[in-house]
Each structure stands twice: as structure tokens, then as C-alpha cells.
Motif scaffolding. Structure first.
Motif, PDB file in Angstrom:
ATOM      1  N   ALA A   1       0.827  -1.206   0.000  1.00 10.33           N
ATOM      2  CA  ALA A   1       0.000   0.000   0.000  1.00 10.33           C
ATOM      3  C   ALA A   1       0.859   1.254   0.000  1.00 10.33           C
ATOM      4  O   ALA A   1       0.527   2.260  -0.645  1.00 10.33           O
ATOM      5  N   LEU A   2       1.991   1.206   0.700  1.00 15.82           N
ATOM      6  CA  LEU A   2       2.914   2.339   0.710  1.00 15.82           C
ATOM      7  C   LEU A   2       3.561   2.512  -0.659  1.00 15.82           C
ATOM      8  O   LEU A   2       3.668   3.640  -1.174  1.00 15.82           O
ATOM      9  N   ALA A   3       3.959   1.407  -1.279  1.00 13.80           N
ATOM     10  CA  ALA A   3       4.546   1.484  -2.616  1.00 13.80           C
ATOM     11  C   ALA A   3       3.538   2.023  -3.627  1.00 13.80           C
ATOM     12  O   ALA A   3       3.904   2.787  -4.539  1.00 13.80           O
ATOM     13  N   ASP A   4       2.268   1.639  -3.478  1.00 12.42           N
ATOM     14  CA  ASP A   4       1.237   2.129  -4.393  1.00 12.42           C
ATOM     15  C   ASP A   4       1.078   3.642  -4.293  1.00 12.42           C
ATOM     16  O   ASP A   4       0.926   4.334  -5.318  1.00 12.42           O
ATOM     17  N   LEU A   5       1.103   4.175  -3.080  1.00 16.22           N
ATOM     18  CA  LEU A   5       1.006   5.631  -2.916  1.00 16.22           C
ATOM     19  C   LEU A   5       2.178   6.328  -3.590  1.00 16.22           C
ATOM     20  O   LEU A   5       2.009   7.371  -4.226  1.00 16.22           O
ATOM     21  N   ALA A   6       3.366   5.773  -3.427  1.00 14.74           N
ATOM     22  CA  ALA A   6       4.544   6.369  -4.059  1.00 14.74           C
ATOM     23  C   ALA A   6       4.422   6.319  -5.577  1.00 14.74           C
ATOM     24  O   ALA A   6       4.791   7.272  -6.279  1.00 14.74           O
ATOM     25  N   ALA A   7       3.882   5.206  -6.110  1.00 14.57           N
ATOM     26  CA  ALA A   7       3.715   5.092  -7.552  1.00 14.57           C
ATOM     27  C   ALA A   7       2.719   6.113  -8.085  1.00 14.57           C
ATOM     28  O   ALA A   7       2.798   6.531  -9.247  1.00 14.57           O
ATOM     29  N   GLU A   8       1.781   6.514  -7.234  1.00 12.43           N
ATOM     30  CA  GLU A   8       0.792   7.529  -7.626  1.00 12.43           C
ATOM     31  C   GLU A   8       1.340   8.946  -7.533  1.00 12.43           C
ATOM     32  O   GLU A   8       0.637   9.901  -7.870  1.00 12.43           O
TER      33      GLU A   8
END
Length: 479
Positions: free
Chosen positions: A335-342
Motif C-alpha cells: 500500500a505504501l509502494a502504491d502511494l509512491a507510484a501515484e
């Protein structure tokens, strides 16, 4: 100001001949020895300095010794030892005994851990007071030429002569000596070359005028070019921070012990937790002013998340009880990686690195201080000095409240939750931002900490395993 004094080291090449068989038995029994479970196969001398001439009455060596063990990567761990010699030990020093020497240049003498002896411990304080140079050792003071920052100060009156020393006997990962209820010297036992954050960060905070961390008064380190021992392996590029002298907070309560006392009495701890949150925020803000910060975007976050996932995978292999929760725990990291990807970014800075209630002191006036900025000793020094999100420190403290609550049976309902909320609220009062407003980041770091705790407890304290496992169940739950 007195002149700095310089003495040369006079250590014989066969010193380890006398000590080797005794150290092989004594060193692995020490709380701070990192290589437990594996025999010591050999020692090598990194540096040796004679602080007091060896006589039948009393002699004193400062040693940096590398312990070599099988299946240990690299050169082996380096340890700082203060070795006293006497013809016989008085009864008061019996707990400090290392052994009786039957070979080499110390034959016929008794050797012991000299930190338990007031006279050798006072030699260290006098060396710091006078800015001594003894062999490879340097004893420096706040305000010296290599510490010219704002807030630097000088004055021989800061360290009065003749303060009586006593060792702190509680088990620690290092050793501490208290001088006359005025100063406390933390001596690092397992040492590595390079800039040590336990000196670096308190000095930076002192320059910022941050009152939440006791400012270093003096410190001990090596000057690699100053060794006169022909057998020493100290390289010119090596420098070891060996000890830091700071003011002793008289009457201070350890945060962990204070929390347990309040729990046992059924008292609310949320006001203290809120004050501790404010103190943590003050330290973080001062560190952000004093030292560089960096922005973490997707490119920087992905390796961080990968490291968390790798630690989780290793933990699941080591502790099968984690297996049912692995997917849910991994989702906290993804979930943290997804936020960074966004496109979301975070600020990273220097932090405490190993923050929990036991790293905090409450003075009799009610003020909180943070201590022990060494970071996690098991991690490489370079990693401990990397900028990181403050959420890592905050997560460590939130886990510490959970541990405190579980130490009482039956566990008081809601105690940890109240403390956690109060701590975050206090942090927000000072920092202007509540850690709970970034729940994905906070969950990822708290999960990483809980996974580490599971492995530690499974290996060392199985009775405590339910504490982090209860956090794992909560953190692995969806939403």
C-alpha cells in the motif's frame, strides 16, 4: 584552560598471550557480546594503550580487541575493554574478575573488568577533563577545535576534578559510569569505525539549542595515526568513537519503568504520553534544521519497501506462526509502494533510530529527554546514519506502549490505545502534523517493527511472543 597532555602507549607485543585464554571464557558471557552461540577461535589486537603502569598494586590497559568466530562474515567484531591488573582482587571487585594469568608478560597477576573499580574509572574522567592524548586515544571536549558549531562552549569548570565514579550494574548493551551524580559516561562495547550517531546527533542537537537531549560534554575516540603499538591493526582511515560523557539527569525516571509503575497503580499515563510526543517532535524538528533532509519518491520508496518485504519473508521462514498473516502484512508494505507510484512523496531526515520508552528519561520537574542515539546496533553504521521518515521513530514508540500494556496481567483494556493516541496528539501539537494523518506510512513502519519483534521474541523470549503476535493480527487485518 589546562594544556592538553600526551602520553605514549607502552604495551608489549605479547599482551594477548596473557589474556587470550581468559578472554575466550569471559567475553562470550558478557551481555554486550554480539557473537553468542559461536566459540571465539582467535583474537587480534586493534589497539592497546597503557593508562596506568602495571604494578602489583594496580595496572590499567585500554584495549580494542577483535574477536574471530567461525561462520562470521568479515573480520570479526571489535570490542572495547578496560582491563585492570592486580596481584589479588579485593572482595568488592569479585564480580569483575576475568581470571588469573599464567602466561605471557602479565604472568602472576589477576585481570578484571576495570570499569567496576573507581580508580581506573576516574582515570578516564581526568583524561577527558584535561583533554589527554594517550597513545591512540583522544579525549576531547565540547567546544574543541574540531567541534566549532553554534552553541559550542569551553571552560575547565565544566568537569570538576575528583568526582567519585560508580558503574551502572543494570544489564545494558554497553556500559555506563556515573560520576558524582553529575555526569554519566556511556562506553560503547562493540565498536565500529566511522561517525557514530550517538555522538553526532546529540552534538548537532546541542548546536540547535534543543533541550530534549543531554548535550555531550566530552568524548573518547581513537586517533589512528597516534598509535605506537607495532602489533596494532588500526588503519589510518579508521577512527572509533568509544565513549560519550553527558550530564546525569539526577532523579530521572526511565520511561519504561515509569510506565510500568503507573500501570501497576492503575494510573492514567496519557498525559505523560502526550508530553513525550511533544518532546519527540521537538527533537525531530531540531534534527531537520541541523542536518540535511531528502525527499522520498517512488524511486526511493521501492527499495525501502522491498527491504521490508525481504525481512517479512525471512521472518515467516524463521517463525511459522507468522505464515497465516504474511499476505496481510505484505499488503501494508505494498500500500505504501502504491502511494509512491501515484506520485506521493515523503520527507526523510535523521531520526533517533531505535526509539522506545526505555530510551526516554523524565526529570523530577516533569521534562522528558531522549537518550541513546546509537540506533539499532545490529545494523551497519552507514544504514543507521541514513535519513528516514520520522514515522519510523513514532512507530517504535507506539509499539513500546503496546509492550508496556502487555506486561501487566490482566492487561488493562484500552491503556495502550489511550497512550498511543495521546502521544500522536502531543506530537501534532509541536510538529503541526499528526502522524495518524498518514496511516499508510505509519502502518508500514509499525508492521516492520512488529515483524522484527516476532523474530526476536521467538529466539530469545518465547514467553513474550504473544505481544508482537497480537499486533501482527491487528496490522494484517484489511482496512
Amino acid at each position: 584552560m589546562s594544556e592538553a597532555i600526551t602520553r605514549s602507549a607502552t604495551t608489549g607485543p605479547d599482551l594477548l598471550t596473557s589474556l587470550d585464554p581468559l578472554l575466550r571464557e569471559w567475553l562470550p558471557r558478557q551481555r554486550w557480546f554480539a557473537g553468542k552461540g559461536r566459540p571465539v577461535t582467535d583474537f587480534s589486537l586493534v589497539a592497546a594503550t597503557e593508562l596506568l603502569p602495571v604494578t602489583t598494586q594496580l595496572g590499567l590497559y585500554h584495549l580494542l580487541v577483535r574477536a574471530h568466530q567461525p561462520a562470521l562474515q568479515g573480520l570479526g567484531d571489535c570490542y572495547q575493554l578496560l582491563i585492570g591488573t592486580r596481584e589479588a582482587l579485593p572482595p568488592r571487585l569479585a564480580p569483575a574478575l576475568i581470571g588469573h594469568v599464567d602466561r605471557g608478560p602479565l604472568t602472576g597477576l589477576t585481570v578484571y573488568d576495570a570499569l567496576y573499580d573507581a580508580r581506573p574509572a576516574e582515570v578516564l574522567l581526568e583524561a577527558m577533563r584535561t583533554r589527554a592524548r594517550i597513545g591512540a586515544l583522544r579525549f576531547d571536549r565540547h567546544g574543541d577545535a574540531d567541534d566549532k558549531g553554534e552553541g559550542g562552549h569551553d571552560g575547565e569548570s565544566e568537569i570538576p576534578a575528583g568526582l567519585v565514579a560508580r558503574v551502572v550494574t543494570a544489564e545494558q548493551s554497553n556500559s555506563s559510569i556515573i560520576y558524582g551524580d553529575t555526569f554519566i559516561l556511556k562506553l560503547l562495547r562493540r565498536v565500529v569505525p566511522g561517525v557514530n550517531p550517538d555522538l553526532e546527533l546529540p552534538l548537532a542537537l546541542a548546536r540547535e539549542g534543543c533541550p530534549r537531549v543531554p548535550a555531550p560534554v566530552a568524548w573518547i575516540h581513537t586517533d589512528a595515526t597516534g598509535t605506537t603499538d607495532p602489533d596494532a591493526e588500526l588503519n589510518p582511515e579508521d577512527s572509533y568513537v568509544l565513549g560519550v560523557l553527558q550530564p546525569f539527569v539526577r532523579g530521572a525516571a526511565d520511561g519504561w519503568e515509569l510506565a510500568l509503575r503507573e500501570l501497576a497503580k492503575g494510573e492514567d499515563f496519557s498525559a505523560e504520553a502526550r508530553a513525550l510526543g511533544r518532546a519527540t517532535a521537538e527533537v525531530h524538528m531540531a534534527l531537520a534544521r541541523a542536518l540535511p533532509t531528502v525527499t522520498l519518491g517512488h524511486a526511493q520508496l521501492r527499495p525501502l519497501v522491498d527491504g521490508m518485504i525481504d525481512r517479512l519473508d525471512a521472518a515467516v521462514q524463521a517463525v511459522p506462526a507468522l505464515h497465516p498473516y504474511a499476505s496481510g502484512l505484505r499488503s501494508a508494505y505494498e500500500a505504501l509502494a502504491d502511494l509512491a507510484a501515484e506520485g506521493q512523496t515523503w520527507t526523510a531526515q535523521r531520526i533517533h533510530g531505535d526509539l522506545h520508552l526505555g530510551q526516554c528519561l523524565r526529570s523530577p520537574s516533569g521534562e522528558w529527554s531522549l537518550i541513546d542515539f546509537e540506533g539499532e546496533p545490529s545494523k551497519p553504521l552507514a544504514e543507521r546514519r541514513l535519513p528516514q521518515p520520522p514515522a519510523r521513530d513514532i512507530a517504535g514508540m507506539l509499539r513500546s506502549f503496546d509492550y508496556a500494556a502487555h506486561s501487566l496481567h490482566p492487561r488493562p483494556p484500552g491503556w495502550a490505545a489511550l497512550c498511543r493516541a495521546a502521544y500522536c496528539a502531543g506530537y501534532a501539537e509541536t510538529a503541526g502534523q499528526d502522524p495518524r494523518t498518514d496511516p499508510v506510512l505509519l502502518r508500514a513502519y509499525e508492521t516492520d517493527k512488529a515483524v522484527y519483534e516476532v523474530v526476536y521474541e521467538a529466539r530469545h523470549r518465547p514467553d513474550w511472543l504473544p505481544v508482537p503476535m497480537s499486533a501482527v493480527q491487528r496490522l494484517a487485518a484489511p482496512g
